[in-house]
Design an enzyme around this catalytic site. Structure first.
Site, PDB file in Angstrom:
ATOM      1  N   HIS A  92      -2.343  11.964   6.369  1.00 20.03           N
ATOM      2  CA  HIS A  92      -2.196  10.593   6.878  1.00 20.03           C
ATOM      3  C   HIS A  92      -1.401  10.627   8.193  1.00 20.03           C
ATOM      4  O   HIS A  92      -0.385  11.325   8.272  1.00 20.03           O
ATOM      5  CB  HIS A  92      -1.464   9.738   5.829  1.00 20.03           C
ATOM      6  CG  HIS A  92      -1.352   8.319   6.233  1.00 20.03           C
ATOM      7  ND1 HIS A  92      -2.432   7.461   6.229  1.00 20.03           N
ATOM      8  CD2 HIS A  92      -0.301   7.594   6.686  1.00 20.03           C
ATOM      9  CE1 HIS A  92      -2.045   6.270   6.654  1.00 20.03           C
ATOM     10  NE2 HIS A  92      -0.757   6.321   6.936  1.00 20.03           N
ATOM     11  N   ASN A 100      -4.207  14.689   0.655  1.00 21.34           N
ATOM     12  CA  ASN A 100      -4.708  13.856   1.752  1.00 21.34           C
ATOM     13  C   ASN A 100      -3.785  13.972   2.951  1.00 21.34           C
ATOM     14  O   ASN A 100      -2.583  14.162   2.793  1.00 21.34           O
ATOM     15  CB  ASN A 100      -4.751  12.394   1.291  1.00 21.34           C
ATOM     16  CG  ASN A 100      -5.275  11.464   2.370  1.00 21.34           C
ATOM     17  OD1 ASN A 100      -6.267  11.779   3.052  1.00 21.34           O
ATOM     18  ND2 ASN A 100      -4.622  10.327   2.558  1.00 21.34           N
ATOM     19  N   ASP A 108      -1.964   6.092  -0.061  1.00 23.10           N
ATOM     20  CA  ASP A 108      -0.962   6.902   0.644  1.00 23.10           C
ATOM     21  C   ASP A 108       0.426   6.856  -0.012  1.00 23.10           C
ATOM     22  O   ASP A 108       1.455   6.880   0.681  1.00 23.10           O
ATOM     23  CB  ASP A 108      -0.862   6.465   2.129  1.00 23.10           C
ATOM     24  CG  ASP A 108      -2.205   6.529   2.835  1.00 23.10           C
ATOM     25  OD1 ASP A 108      -2.936   7.501   2.617  1.00 23.10           O
ATOM     26  OD2 ASP A 108      -2.529   5.596   3.584  1.00 23.10           O
ATOM     27  N   SER A 160       1.672  13.253   7.606  1.00 26.88           N
ATOM     28  CA  SER A 160       2.128  13.650   6.269  1.00 26.88           C
ATOM     29  C   SER A 160       0.943  14.153   5.462  1.00 26.88           C
ATOM     30  O   SER A 160      -0.168  13.626   5.605  1.00 26.88           O
ATOM     31  CB  SER A 160       2.698  12.442   5.508  1.00 26.88           C
ATOM     32  OG  SER A 160       3.645  11.753   6.271  1.00 26.88           O
TER      33      SER A 160
HETATM   34  C1  GRF Z   1      -6.733  11.775  10.872  1.00 26.81           C
HETATM   35  O1  GRF Z   1      -5.880  11.125  11.759  1.00 26.81           O
HETATM   36  C2  GRF Z   1      -6.193  11.677   9.462  1.00 26.81           C
HETATM   37  O2  GRF Z   1      -4.811  11.650   9.413  1.00 26.81           O
HETATM   38  C3  GRF Z   1      -6.741  10.356   9.005  1.00 26.81           C
HETATM   39  O3  GRF Z   1      -8.028  10.284   9.583  1.00 26.81           O
HETATM   40  C4  GRF Z   1      -8.084  11.082  10.764  1.00 26.81           C
HETATM   41  C5  GRF Z   1      -9.188  12.053  10.572  1.00 26.81           C
HETATM   42  O4  GRF Z   1      -9.435  12.818  11.698  1.00 26.81           O
HETATM   43  N1  GRF Z   1      -6.707  10.272   7.568  1.00 26.81           N
HETATM   44  P1  GRF Z   1     -10.543  13.955  11.628  1.00 26.81           P
HETATM   45  O5  GRF Z   1     -11.803  13.320  11.035  1.00 26.81           O
HETATM   46  O6  GRF Z   1     -10.019  15.058  10.780  1.00 26.81           O
HETATM   47  O7  GRF Z   1     -10.759  14.351  13.050  1.00 26.81           O
END
Ligand code: GRF
Length: 194
Positions: free
Chosen positions: A107, A105, A143, A134
């Site tokens: 984050h 994932n 997370d 991360s």
């Molecule tokens: C990103 O900031 C990611 O870190 C978080 O959700 C957002 C997703 O952005 N988990 P996208 O849909 O890939 O544009």
């Protein structure tokens, strides 16, 4: 050596689209087998469909049924790495134990700081001087899984939530490709050792 990837999204899917492009232009050796969304209105889905990628919507509310459908799909597509990218559902422990170290994932914070929702907003409120993103293996917590890699951005005085989120997202795109590449190399090394 590449993976059969599944990418799970809920929203705009910019990370997902970036991974799809990196596979298509051979920056990565992996193949995107399926992009799955729990949200039929996710704007990323429409965009990736246009690229000819297999897409699926699983909008089952009940977690057990959701995960049954997800498992079936991942098995059918012979997926061996699942990338969560803005995927806004928590997966259960019983599901995750079958996918140990196979789900990652991204984050938007330097974990373990600012876990969970609104990470960028929390960073602005705390007036941190550095933030970033991360990638971690997914475990039963939110997370909390083992961190694979991170990238840092400097937070400037004029940054608000929107500006900082944009800066971090740019780094996320770089980081996701780097991490998948590293995992591809590890897979290759494991194979040659066998
Ligand atoms: C990103 O900031 C990611 O870190 C978080 O959700 C957002 C997703 O952005 N988990 P996208 O849909 O890939 O544009």
């Amino acid at each position: 050596m590449g993976f059969n990837l599944a990418i799970l999204i809920s929203g705009k899917g910019s990370n997902m689209l970036n991974i799809v492009d990196a596979c298509n232009n051979k920056t990565l050796s992996s193949n995107v087998k399926v992009v799955i969304s729990n949200n039929k209105n996710s704007s990323g889905l429409a965009k990736v469909k246009e690229k000819g990628i297999n897409t699926k919507i699983i909008d089952e509310i009940q977690i057990k049924k959701f995960e049954e459908r997800l498992s079936k799909l991942l098995c059918e597509e012979k997926v061996d790495l699942v990338c969560l990218a803005g995927f806004m559902r928590i997966l259960s422990e019983s599901f995750l134990c079958n996918w140990k170290k196979k789900i990652i994932n991204i984050h938007p914070s330097i974990l373990p700081a600012f876990k969970g929702l609104n990470a960028v907003k929390k960073a602005i409120e705390k007036k941190v001087k550095y933030s970033g993103c991360s990638i971690h293996y997914v475990d039963k917590g939110v997370d909390t899984g083992e961190i694979i890699d991170q990238r840092i951005v400097r937070v400037s005085k004029t940054d608000n939530e929107e500006k900082l989120a944009k800066k971090i997202l740019k780094e996320e795109h770089i980081l996701y490709i780097k991490v998948i590449k590293t995992l591809e190399k590890e897979k290759e090394n494991d194979k040659t050792r066998q």
